[in-house]
Design a protein around this motif. Sequence first.
Motif, short mmCIF file in Angstrom:
data_model
loop_
_atom_site.label_atom_id
_atom_site.label_comp_id
_atom_site.label_asym_id
_atom_site.label_seq_id
_atom_site.Cartn_x
_atom_site.Cartn_y
_atom_site.Cartn_z
N GLY A 3 0.82 -1.21 0.00
CA GLY A 3 0.00 0.00 0.00
C GLY A 3 0.86 1.26 0.00
O GLY A 3 0.62 2.20 -0.75
N ARG A 25 1.50 4.26 -2.94
CA ARG A 25 1.43 5.70 -2.69
C ARG A 25 2.72 6.37 -3.13
O ARG A 25 2.70 7.46 -3.70
N ILE A 65 -3.63 -3.72 -8.57
CA ILE A 65 -4.27 -2.43 -8.30
C ILE A 65 -3.62 -1.34 -9.15
O ILE A 65 -4.29 -0.58 -9.83
N ARG A 110 -5.40 0.84 -12.02
CA ARG A 110 -5.56 2.29 -11.87
C ARG A 110 -4.61 3.05 -12.78
O ARG A 110 -4.42 4.24 -12.62
N ARG A 160 -12.65 -3.80 -4.18
CA ARG A 160 -11.48 -2.96 -3.94
C ARG A 160 -11.03 -2.33 -5.24
O ARG A 160 -10.19 -1.44 -5.25
N GLN A 220 -16.78 -1.66 2.40
CA GLN A 220 -16.18 -2.77 3.15
C GLN A 220 -16.97 -3.11 4.41
O GLN A 220 -16.45 -3.10 5.52
N ILE A 231 -5.88 4.34 11.94
CA ILE A 231 -5.01 3.59 11.03
C ILE A 231 -4.72 2.20 11.58
O ILE A 231 -4.69 1.23 10.85
N SER A 269 -11.77 -1.34 11.86
CA SER A 269 -12.43 -1.89 10.69
C SER A 269 -13.65 -1.06 10.35
O SER A 269 -14.42 -1.40 9.47
N TRP A 282 -10.57 5.41 9.03
CA TRP A 282 -10.14 4.11 8.51
C TRP A 282 -10.54 3.98 7.03
O TRP A 282 -9.76 3.50 6.21
N TRP A 297 -8.15 5.83 4.91
CA TRP A 297 -6.85 5.15 4.91
C TRP A 297 -6.90 3.90 4.03
O TRP A 297 -6.01 3.63 3.23
N ASP A 298 -7.97 3.12 4.19
CA ASP A 298 -8.09 1.88 3.44
C ASP A 298 -8.25 2.17 1.95
O ASP A 298 -7.62 1.53 1.12
N LYS A 337 -5.09 2.91 0.15
CA LYS A 337 -4.27 1.74 -0.17
C LYS A 337 -4.63 1.17 -1.52
O LYS A 337 -3.81 0.57 -2.20
N PHE A 338 -5.92 1.28 -1.88
CA PHE A 338 -6.37 0.71 -3.14
C PHE A 338 -6.52 1.81 -4.20
O PHE A 338 -7.17 1.60 -5.22
N LEU A 339 -5.96 2.97 -3.90
CA LEU A 339 -5.97 4.12 -4.82
C LEU A 339 -7.39 4.51 -5.23
O LEU A 339 -7.63 4.94 -6.35
N LEU A 340 -8.35 4.34 -4.32
CA LEU A 340 -9.72 4.74 -4.61
C LEU A 340 -9.88 6.21 -4.21
O LEU A 340 -10.45 6.54 -3.17
#
Lengths: 336, 279
Positions: free
Chosen positions: A67, A71, A90, A94, A311, B80, B227, B231, B236, B239-240, B243-246
């Motif tokens: 992750g 970044r 991922i 992306r 995701r 999630q 962080i 859940s 969070w 942050w989550d 991680k998945f570039l959303l």
Amino acid sequence: MMKRLIATLAVTTLALTAAARAEDKPAKVTVGYLNLVNAQLVTKHLGLLAKEMPGVDIKYVKIGGGGDMLRAIAGNDVDFGGLGNPPTAIGATRALPIKGILVINMLDYVESMVVRIDKNITSLKDFKGKTVAAPFGSTTHYLLLQALKDEGVDPASMKILDLAPSDIAAAWLRGDIDAAWFWEPNLGKTVKSGGKILVTSGEMAKRGYPTWDIGVVMNAFAEKYPSYVDKFIKAECDGIEFWLKNPEKTAEIIAEELSLPIEDAQRMMKGTGMVPCNEQLTEEYLGTSAKKGKFVDTLVSTADFLVKQERLPKLLPRADFEAFIQPAYLEKVIGR
Amino acid sequence: MSVEASHMTIPISADRTRRGSLRLRLPKVPRSVLLSTLTVAVLLAGWAIVTERGWANELFLPKPQAVWAAFVKTMTKGYQGATLLQHLGASLYRILTAFTLACLIGIPLGVIMGVSRNARALLNPLIEFYRPLPPLGLYTLLVMWLGIGESSKLSLLFLAGLPGIVISTIQAVTSVDPVYVRAAQSLGATRRHLLFHVYLPAAGPLILAGMRISLGFTYTVLVAAEIVAASAGIGWMIWDAAKFLLSDIVIMGLIVLGLTGVVLDLIMRGIAKLLMPWA
């Protein structure tokens, strides 16, 4: 008059060529490396990259997990990086400006699921009501969910926590978690304090879910300094060769780099699969520019899985993942 | 209060319309509101133009409609395993619990330190040392001591909110006009009377201002607190998703965080007006 003009032109051309030449050499190269046990540590320790790139300022940055690496790549903070297959899927989906150029390592039991011995966990079915940790978005998070799915265990029946590897070790020692799927060098600490290995990533590879880490280069860097991509690969290949030929010295290096006892370093090394560079161009791994290998299959199935986990927004066509894998640089280095 | 406020504005707007005969008659919307709306509109328009023209990589700056779609999806389907309101609820629970604790401990501590010189001398080294420490530096230690559950998260938020409230309470109490105190004493007030009828009412407005600042501090460490091993929670979620570039989820989460912060502050101001109309 004419002569002078020609002379001026010639001088200008020379100057311009020289300027272009100077541009071919980067002032600084930043390598982001994952906190793992693999030959990148050997390359770094022996200064092999500096040997290939004299006069270039080489900076190594340790990055905790996939992750963070994503970044760093998105923020253009590194020139070269390493990614496990889920973050790679991922990044490729992306459209991050990167290409996969080298197999860094195949993951065997260097990544494992550890469970607390006193909790009597013998299979994934015993996980109900337990607390399980994995770094979300990493190879092990992917394998954990795959394994649960294959066994028909509902992930909602347990508490799955997102923790960084170092935090997993700390939480384990405090007794906050019952199981975790993560990697060395922290994995060993949990096994030593009341843990046992339930499943390894290598076993999952045999079940059809291989996990690996791939070396990536930023597209902009590769376009500007293609020969330096070759040099990078050459240095890493030398590191892999050293690892394969000198296991004892390598163990010393790993032990020193990660501040570990030598026995631990030896054990961890055995759990990591290093692939000689010429083998990387076979069907099993990257394949060739003409026919890409199984890494593409893994990326497609990983991306598909992440889409089902919501995701990733959508599954890209296979061609996009094929375009991501670029064995051309390695082919040049090996001389094919 | 609202009656008073309208009394204030009517003469001003009447005065203005008299002076400029060509001025548009829009006295109901205050100028400040118009200007604030303008800022928001310019920002939104700029965002829309930059993304529509393709000047920004959509990975880093998604279109406003993509962020809106992320909002709708998270509201209805969730992110999630929890809907946006559940995430928000988890975060608000953490913030409000920690903030309430900070007030319950910080205000009495501040009053004691403000009234008694000895108490101030005893506790000052602790407060002064701890005040400039970045809360995140403490977090690693908190996780080791208290584990990965709620208690370490609440403690971090609590510790972020505490110093602001203690220090502003001390200042509020020490700035109470000594004439009030002497007047009350000459009328035979006990310490208890002094505290509840002189110090607290006089220092109240400043204490409340300190509480608002402290709530802001608590808010700023929310993402950091969530962080480690959360859940659910807006922090969070951001942050989550990162991680998945959303990035659509990330930006949506930030907007929700920002707006919630504004609403919390408005509520605090409302409470202040209710409790202390003399301020």
